[in-house]
Scaffold this motif. Structure first.
Motif, PDB file in Angstrom:
ATOM      1  N   VAL A  87       0.840  -1.195   0.000  1.00  0.00           N
ATOM      2  CA  VAL A  87       0.000   0.000   0.000  1.00  0.00           C
ATOM      3  C   VAL A  87       0.877   1.247   0.000  1.00  0.00           C
ATOM      4  O   VAL A  87       1.753   1.395   0.861  1.00  0.00           O
ATOM      5  N   TYR A  88       0.652   2.102  -0.968  1.00  0.00           N
ATOM      6  CA  TYR A  88       1.260   3.433  -0.932  1.00  0.00           C
ATOM      7  C   TYR A  88       0.123   4.397  -0.602  1.00  0.00           C
ATOM      8  O   TYR A  88      -0.707   4.709  -1.454  1.00  0.00           O
ATOM      9  N   PRO A  89       0.061   4.836   0.665  1.00  0.00           N
ATOM     10  CA  PRO A  89      -1.136   5.547   1.116  1.00  0.00           C
ATOM     11  C   PRO A  89      -1.184   6.989   0.635  1.00  0.00           C
ATOM     12  O   PRO A  89      -0.174   7.700   0.640  1.00  0.00           O
ATOM     13  N   ARG A  95      -2.489  13.646   4.847  1.00  0.00           N
ATOM     14  CA  ARG A  95      -2.841  12.918   6.076  1.00  0.00           C
ATOM     15  C   ARG A  95      -3.071  11.443   5.735  1.00  0.00           C
ATOM     16  O   ARG A  95      -4.186  11.021   5.451  1.00  0.00           O
ATOM     17  N   ILE A  96      -1.990  10.677   5.789  1.00  0.00           N
ATOM     18  CA  ILE A  96      -2.043   9.294   5.333  1.00  0.00           C
ATOM     19  C   ILE A  96      -2.429   8.309   6.429  1.00  0.00           C
ATOM     20  O   ILE A  96      -2.737   7.161   6.144  1.00  0.00           O
ATOM     21  N   GLU A  97      -2.416   8.771   7.680  1.00  0.00           N
ATOM     22  CA  GLU A  97      -2.639   7.839   8.783  1.00  0.00           C
ATOM     23  C   GLU A  97      -3.997   7.139   8.685  1.00  0.00           C
ATOM     24  O   GLU A  97      -4.109   5.939   8.951  1.00  0.00           O
ATOM     25  N   THR A  99      -5.709   6.456   6.022  1.00  0.00           N
ATOM     26  CA  THR A  99      -5.655   5.460   4.946  1.00  0.00           C
ATOM     27  C   THR A  99      -4.926   4.207   5.415  1.00  0.00           C
ATOM     28  O   THR A  99      -5.367   3.087   5.160  1.00  0.00           O
ATOM     29  N   ILE A 100      -3.800   4.411   6.092  1.00  0.00           N
ATOM     30  CA  ILE A 100      -3.008   3.277   6.584  1.00  0.00           C
ATOM     31  C   ILE A 100      -3.845   2.408   7.511  1.00  0.00           C
ATOM     32  O   ILE A 100      -3.904   1.181   7.367  1.00  0.00           O
ATOM     33  N   GLU A 101      -4.534   3.048   8.445  1.00  0.00           N
ATOM     34  CA  GLU A 101      -5.289   2.299   9.436  1.00  0.00           C
ATOM     35  C   GLU A 101      -6.517   1.630   8.836  1.00  0.00           C
ATOM     36  O   GLU A 101      -6.780   0.445   9.070  1.00  0.00           O
ATOM     37  N   PHE A 103      -7.172   0.762   5.763  1.00  0.00           N
ATOM     38  CA  PHE A 103      -6.891  -0.346   4.834  1.00  0.00           C
ATOM     39  C   PHE A 103      -6.752  -1.651   5.616  1.00  0.00           C
ATOM     40  O   PHE A 103      -7.284  -2.693   5.218  1.00  0.00           O
ATOM     41  N   GLN A 104      -6.055  -1.574   6.736  1.00  0.00           N
ATOM     42  CA  GLN A 104      -5.792  -2.794   7.493  1.00  0.00           C
ATOM     43  C   GLN A 104      -7.018  -3.217   8.324  1.00  0.00           C
ATOM     44  O   GLN A 104      -7.313  -4.415   8.429  1.00  0.00           O
TER      45      GLN A 104
END
Lengths: 116, 236
Positions: A87-89, A95-97, A99-101, A103-104
């Motif tokens: 994943v390239y958020p 503010r990518i946090e 997206t990171i969270e 997705f998982q």
């Protein structure tokens, strides 16, 4: 997102492999401008060209939408036989946090359910 | 089979935020944290070390380094050090690279040969061999790495890079050499089963959501990779 796509196009000169494989031809005006810029992460020259990038190019290299829309696409990639989804958020204003969270915690459970 | 999940970041973040992102990646369940080795941002191995010290489980590596910006012997040294610091969590992604070559005065036009030679040299040094090679792109004389490390090496490709035709043939021999001469590393302390299958090459390929209906993740070679990148423009 679009400046990043310009950077990707510059990196893929001269054949724009990813986009060609997706059946997308680089429009002439965009093609000329992409050829004129050295590879760079400097946002200014990338932003200047960004409006020339068609929506189809964005759609070709991103998954955007609610988890219910993204999960089937991730599952489809998984079924192709690959072993890892990287994943390239992206996120509004960097503010990518979120997206990171999400997705998982929201996408991957749906992917596992679909693959089960 | 459910694929592993990796998080790829460009090292543009200050150390406080990068450390927090690494902790978040591990806490939310990612298997791997990859940092782009691109010029000119924060240095990739220093950044990976920071991430290693803030985590306990997640695998860490450059995605991807290249044979030009750092001599492959120095890459072997760097990844071995990261592997030691991280308690055997390092993995090495290596590809053609793109950024900074113009500024560094590097001619990267023969990247397929260079990647193959770099993978070979790096693997031998990590295995503890004393190596002397004179390749077409990579040479090295009579030195040995300090301590052998079992680090998985993943060649990478995304496109027909360099001269026409070169890249399209590049990944296949690279991946084959990786498969034939480097044992698959076990999943270590992780409870999750390894997705690496014997007889299959590790390769990082840049697939994208465009590959609708395709059953092969590699449009150039038909190789089935165990690692991929669901984005059209990740670092290389």
């Amino acid at each position: 997102m679009r400046p990043g796509l310009v950077r990707s196009l510059i990196a893929q000169r001269p054949d724009f492999f990813t986009f060609a494989t997706a059946g997308l031809a680089v429009p002439a005006a965009l093609h000329d401008r992409v050829l004129s810029i050295p590879y760079t992460h400097d946002a200014a020259p990338l932003r200047a060209v960004a409006p020339e990038v068609p929506d189809a190019f964005v759609d070709a290299v991103t998954l955007t939408g609610p988890p219910d829309a993204i999960a089937p696409e991730v599952a489809r990639l998984a079924r192709s036989g690959i072993g890892e989804i990287m994943v390239y958020p992206l996120g509004a204003d960097g503010r990518i946090e979120t997206t990171i969270e999400r997705f998982q915690t929201e996408v991957m459970p749906r992917v596992r359910a679909e693959l089960a | 089979m459910t694929p592993r999940t990796g998080l790829l970041l460009l090292p543009t973040y200050d150390s406080g935020r990068l450390g927090a992102l690494a902790e978040m990646a591990e806490a939310t369940g990612y298997d791997d944290l990859w940092l782009a080795d691109e010029r000119f941002f924060r240095e990739v191995y220093a950044s990976l070390t920071l991430c290693a010290l803030r985590t306990r489980r997640i695998r860490l590596g450059p995605c991807v380094t290249d044979p030009y910006s750092r001599h492959p012997a120095l890459t072997a040294m760097a990844i071995a050090t990261l592997d030691e610091i991280s308690n055997r969590r390092a993995v090495l992604g290596i590809g053609a690279g793109v950024s900074g070559f113009r500024e560094l005065g590097v001619d990267a036009s023969r990247s397929a040969v260079a990647i193959r030679e770099a993978v070979d040299l790096t693997r031998r040094l990590l295995a503890g061999e004393t190596v002397t090679v004179k390749g077409r792109e990579v040479s090295f004389a009579d030195a040995v790495s300090t301590s052998p490390r079992r680090v998985r090496i993943c060649p990478s490709t995304s496109r027909r890079s360099g001269r026409p035709g070169a890249g399209s043939r590049a990944v296949s021999p690279m991946a084959r050499s990786c498969r034939a001469r480097w044992p698959t590393r076990s999943s270590g302390s992780s409870a999750r089963p390894s997705t690496a299958r014997p007889g299959r090459p590790d390769a990082i390929l840049r697939a994208s959501p465009w590959s609708r209906g395709s059953t092969s993740a590699s449009p150039t070679t038909g190789e089935q990779p165990v690692t991929s990148c669901a984005r059209g423009s990740c670092a290389a």
